[in-house]
Design a protein around this motif. Structure first.
Motif, PDB file in Angstrom:
ATOM      1  N   GLU A  53      33.530  12.048   2.866  1.00 11.15           N
ATOM      2  CA  GLU A  53      34.522  12.172   2.734  1.00 11.15           C
ATOM      3  C   GLU A  53      34.891  12.458   0.486  1.00 11.15           C
ATOM      4  O   GLU A  53      34.258  12.195   0.048  1.00 11.15           O
ATOM      5  N   GLY A  54      34.930  13.449   0.332  1.00  7.78           N
ATOM      6  CA  GLY A  54      35.381  13.720  -1.404  1.00  7.78           C
ATOM      7  C   GLY A  54      34.815  15.409  -0.976  1.00  7.78           C
ATOM      8  O   GLY A  54      34.189  16.163  -0.322  1.00  7.78           O
ATOM      9  N   GLU A  55      36.200  15.640  -2.665  1.00  6.45           N
ATOM     10  CA  GLU A  55      35.834  17.674  -2.859  1.00  6.45           C
ATOM     11  C   GLU A  55      34.709  17.910  -3.146  1.00  6.45           C
ATOM     12  O   GLU A  55      33.951  18.810  -2.363  1.00  6.45           O
ATOM     13  N   VAL A  64      21.911  10.012  -1.978  1.00  2.00           N
ATOM     14  CA  VAL A  64      21.615   9.489  -2.834  1.00  2.00           C
ATOM     15  C   VAL A  64      21.754   7.877  -3.324  1.00  2.00           C
ATOM     16  O   VAL A  64      20.468   7.311  -3.267  1.00  2.00           O
ATOM     17  N   THR A  65      22.693   7.675  -3.546  1.00  2.00           N
ATOM     18  CA  THR A  65      22.986   6.175  -3.276  1.00  2.00           C
ATOM     19  C   THR A  65      22.506   5.404  -2.914  1.00  2.00           C
ATOM     20  O   THR A  65      22.764   4.494  -2.944  1.00  2.00           O
ATOM     21  N   GLN A  66      22.935   5.598  -0.844  1.00  3.66           N
ATOM     22  CA  GLN A  66      22.802   4.256  -0.367  1.00  3.66           C
ATOM     23  C   GLN A  66      21.408   4.740   0.144  1.00  3.66           C
ATOM     24  O   GLN A  66      20.387   3.621   0.176  1.00  3.66           O
ATOM     25  N   TYR A  88      25.343  19.936  -9.939  1.00  2.41           N
ATOM     26  CA  TYR A  88      24.873  18.951  -9.292  1.00  2.41           C
ATOM     27  C   TYR A  88      24.598  17.392 -10.661  1.00  2.41           C
ATOM     28  O   TYR A  88      23.975  17.491 -11.201  1.00  2.41           O
ATOM     29  N   ASN A  89      25.561  15.986  -9.805  1.00  3.41           N
ATOM     30  CA  ASN A  89      25.586  14.547  -9.977  1.00  3.41           C
ATOM     31  C   ASN A  89      24.811  14.489  -9.385  1.00  3.41           C
ATOM     32  O   ASN A  89      25.813  13.351  -8.928  1.00  3.41           O
ATOM     33  N   PRO A  90      23.701  13.778  -9.236  1.00  2.00           N
ATOM     34  CA  PRO A  90      23.280  12.881  -8.145  1.00  2.00           C
ATOM     35  C   PRO A  90      23.910  11.315  -7.990  1.00  2.00           C
ATOM     36  O   PRO A  90      23.718  10.998  -7.272  1.00  2.00           O
ATOM     37  N   SER A  91      23.689  11.083  -9.319  1.00  2.00           N
ATOM     38  CA  SER A  91      25.122   9.465  -9.214  1.00  2.00           C
ATOM     39  C   SER A  91      26.197   9.728  -8.911  1.00  2.00           C
ATOM     40  O   SER A  91      26.945   8.277  -8.202  1.00  2.00           O
ATOM     41  N   ASN A  92      27.017  11.056  -7.987  1.00  2.00           N
ATOM     42  CA  ASN A  92      28.349  10.665  -7.178  1.00  2.00           C
ATOM     43  C   ASN A  92      27.550  11.997  -6.339  1.00  2.00           C
ATOM     44  O   ASN A  92      28.528  11.664  -5.481  1.00  2.00           O
ATOM     45  N   LEU A 117      15.406  11.628 -12.102  1.00  2.00           N
ATOM     46  CA  LEU A 117      14.881  10.597 -12.440  1.00  2.00           C
ATOM     47  C   LEU A 117      15.757   9.410 -12.668  1.00  2.00           C
ATOM     48  O   LEU A 117      16.748   9.345 -13.952  1.00  2.00           O
ATOM     49  N   LEU A 118      15.783   8.887 -11.978  1.00  2.00           N
ATOM     50  CA  LEU A 118      16.753   7.382 -11.637  1.00  2.00           C
ATOM     51  C   LEU A 118      16.996   6.606 -12.364  1.00  2.00           C
ATOM     52  O   LEU A 118      16.764   5.869 -11.154  1.00  2.00           O
TER      53      LEU A 118
END
Length: 448
Positions: A358-360, A435-437, A427-431, A181-182
Motif C-alpha cells: 500500500e502507499g500513494e 528496494v529496502t527489503q 523516484y526516491n529509492p529510500s521510499n 548508490l545507497l
C-alpha cells in the motif's frame, strides 16, 4: 466388387475433403474480390494501401499476441527503440486528466537547453491544441527528423499565459538504466534490454566500486531492478546475465522442430562480478528478456529473486525485413532457463514473494494494481503441446479466470484516488519498499 467400391469411396472422400478445404489461391482470389468490391462500392474513397496493411495485421493477429505485421512507421520506431536512439526533443512525458505533462527533460537535450521543466504542461504542438490527443499521438508529433524544428506551447505552474518555444530536434540517445548508490548498495534500474544495456550496467558498477574504493569501502550488494521491464534484445539478456555468471548456459530456445535447438552461453569476456551479493526485483510486468535474466540467476543460485511472479512471455520473436521499410515480427521459438524450465504463460516465481504494498507512490508508479499477464492475452501460446480436450478445458478455465481478473483490476482502479499534485513524483529509492527489503535481505546474506 467390394474392393473397387472401397477405393471409389476413398477417392470420393478425398475429393469432398478437397472441396471443403479451399486452396491458398482460391482464398487469395476471394480476398481480391472483396478488395475490388470495397474499392468500387464503399460510399467513400478508400486507401488501398491502408486496407491491405489492415488485412496483413489481421492475418498476423490470428497467430499469437506477439506476431505482427510492421508497417513503415512501426518498423522504423521498433528499429529506433532497440538501437536506443531517435530523432526528438529529449523529454519524458506522461498524460494526466487529458493533459500532457513533462516528467523530466533529458540532461543536455534540446528540451533541456530550451528551458523546459518538469511539470510543464504541453498545451500546443505546432499551433494545434493537445486536448483530446493520445499520448502516443503526441509523442509521434514531437519526434521527427533531426534538425527539423517544432513549436511547443507550454503552460507553467503558477502562470496564466502560455509560453512558446521553438526547439530543433536532434538525435537523442537513451540511457536504458537509472542507477543509485545507497550507502554501500548499488541499485540498477534497467528500463528495457536495448543495445549496450550490459555495457551501461557495467559502467555504473565500475563507477560505484571506484567511489567506494576511495573511501576504503566496497559494495555490499547489488540490486538489479527489472520491474515493468518489457524485455528487448535477446543478446542483451545474455550480456546482462554474463555480468554475474562465470560460465554455463544462459538460455535455451526450442523451435518448431524440437530437435532444432539453440543454446546461448555465458560470455567469457568483459566485466564480471561473481561474489557481491545480488538481488533481482521483478513484478508481473517483467517480461521476456527480464525473465531470461531472472531465470538464469535463479537456476545458478547466484542471487535472490524477489517481488511477484513475472509476466510469463517465454516466446522468441524474429524481425524479418520485407523490402526497404516494412517488416514482420514472427514468433519462431520458445525459450527455457538453464535447468530446462519453460516460462511461457508460467513466468518466474520469486524466491521471496513481496506483493504490491500500500502507499500513494506505489499505486501511481509501480504495481498497486493487478496486472494482465501473458496467460490473459488472446491467442497466447501454451508452454507445451496439448490434446483437443486439454485445449478446450484450458480455454474455458482461462476465459473464467480472465473475466475474474479483469473485474478485480477494474474494481481496484476505481479505488485509486486521484493525486492532487500536478507534478509527477520524483523516484526516491529510500521510499521504495521492495528496494529496502532487498537491502535487508542482502545485508543478512552478507553476514552468513
Amino acid at each position: 466388387m467390394i474392393r473397387p467400391l472401397i477405393v471409389a469411396f476413398c477417392l470420393c472422400s478425398l475429393v469432398l475433403a478437397k472441396e471443403k478445404s479451399p486452396s491458398r489461391y482460391e482464398k487469395l482470389e476471394l480476398f481480391n474480390k472483396i478488395l475490388h468490391v470495397v474499392e468500387n462500392q464503399y460510399y467513400r474513397d478508400v486507401d488501398i494501401s491502408k486496407l491491405i496493411d489492415g488485412a496483413l495485421k489481421g492475418m498476423m493477429n490470428t497467430l499469437d499476441p506477439h506476431s505482427t505485421f510492421l508497417d513503415k512507421k512501426i518498423f522504423k520506431k521498433m528499429q529506433d527503440d532497440t538501437k536506443g536512439e531517435y530523432g526528438g526533443l529529449g523529454i519524458e512525458v506522461t498524460q494526466k486528466d487529458g493533459l500532457l505533462i513533462i516528467i523530466t527533460p533529458i540532461e543536455d537535450s534540446p528540451a533541456f537547453r530550451a528551458g523546459l521543466q518538469p511539470g510543464d504542461k504541453i498545451v500546443e504542438i505546432n499551433g494545434e491544441s493537445t486536448l483530446g490527443i493520445t499520448l502516443n499521438e503526441a509523442v509521434e508529433k514531437m519526434n521527427g527528423d533531426p534538425k527539423t524544428a517544432i513549436d511547443l506551447g507550454i503552460l507553467r505552474r503558477g502562470e496564466k499565459e502560455t509560453r512558446y518555444f521553438k526547439i530543433k530536434r536532434e538525435i537523442i540517445k537513451i540511457n536504458p538504466i537509472k542507477s543509485f548508490l545507497l550507502d554501500e548498495y548499488a541499485l540498477i534500474r534497467l528500463k528495457s534490454f536495448q543495445k549496450d544495456s550490459g555495457k551501461f550496467i557495467s559502467k555504473a558498477l565500475k563507477r560505484y566500486n571506484n567511489q567506494l574504493k576511495k573511501k576504503k569501502k566496497k559494495l555490499k550488494g547489488i540490486i538489479l531492478d527489472l520491474r515493468s521491464n518489457p524485455g528487448g534484445l535477446l543478446d542483451e539478456a545474455v550480456n546482462v546475465s554474463s555480468l554475474f555468471l562465470n560460465e554455463g548456459v544462459v538460455v535455451r530456445t526450442e523451435g518448431r522442430d524440437p530437435k532444432n535447438k539453440e543454446i546461448h552461453y555465458v560470455r567469457k569476456s568483459g566485466m564480471k562480478d561473481l561474489r557481491t551479493p545480488l538481488a533481482v526485483i521483478v513484478n508481473s510486468s517483467s517480461a521476456s528478456a527480464s525473465e531470461i535474466v531472472a531465470g538464469a540467476i535463479q537456476d545458478y543460485n547466484r542471487g535472490i529473486i524477489i517481488g511477484s511472479k513475472t509476466f510469463g512471455k517465454g516466446t522468441v520473436q524474429k524481425i524479418v525485413q520485407l523490402g526497404e521499410a516494412e517488416g514482420l515480427k514472427l514468433t519462431i521459438a520458445q525459450y527455457m532457463t538453464p535447468n530446462g524450465r519453460k516460462i511461457q504463460t508460467i513466468g518466474v516465481t520469486p524466491d521471496v514473494e513481496i506483493p504490491a504494498v500500500e502507499g500513494e507512490w506505489v499505486k501511481e508508479n509501480l504495481d498497486g494494481y493487478e496486472s494482465i499477464r501473458e496467460i490473459d492475452l488472446r491467442n497466447h501460446l501454451s508452454a507445451t503441446k496439448e490434446t483437443k480436450e486439454e485445449k478446450l478445458e484450458r480455454e474455458e478455465r482461462e476465459r473464467t479466470l480472465r473475466k475474474m481478473r479483469i473485474a478485480r483490476i477494474k474494481n481496484k482502479n476505481k479505488d485509486v484516488k486521484e493525486s492532487k499534485a500536478d507534478l509527477p513524483k520524483k523516484y526516491n529509492p529510500s521510499n521504495d519498499y521492495h528496494v529496502t527489503q532487498a537491502i535487508r535481505l542482502l545485508s543478512a546474506a552478507g553476514k552468513l
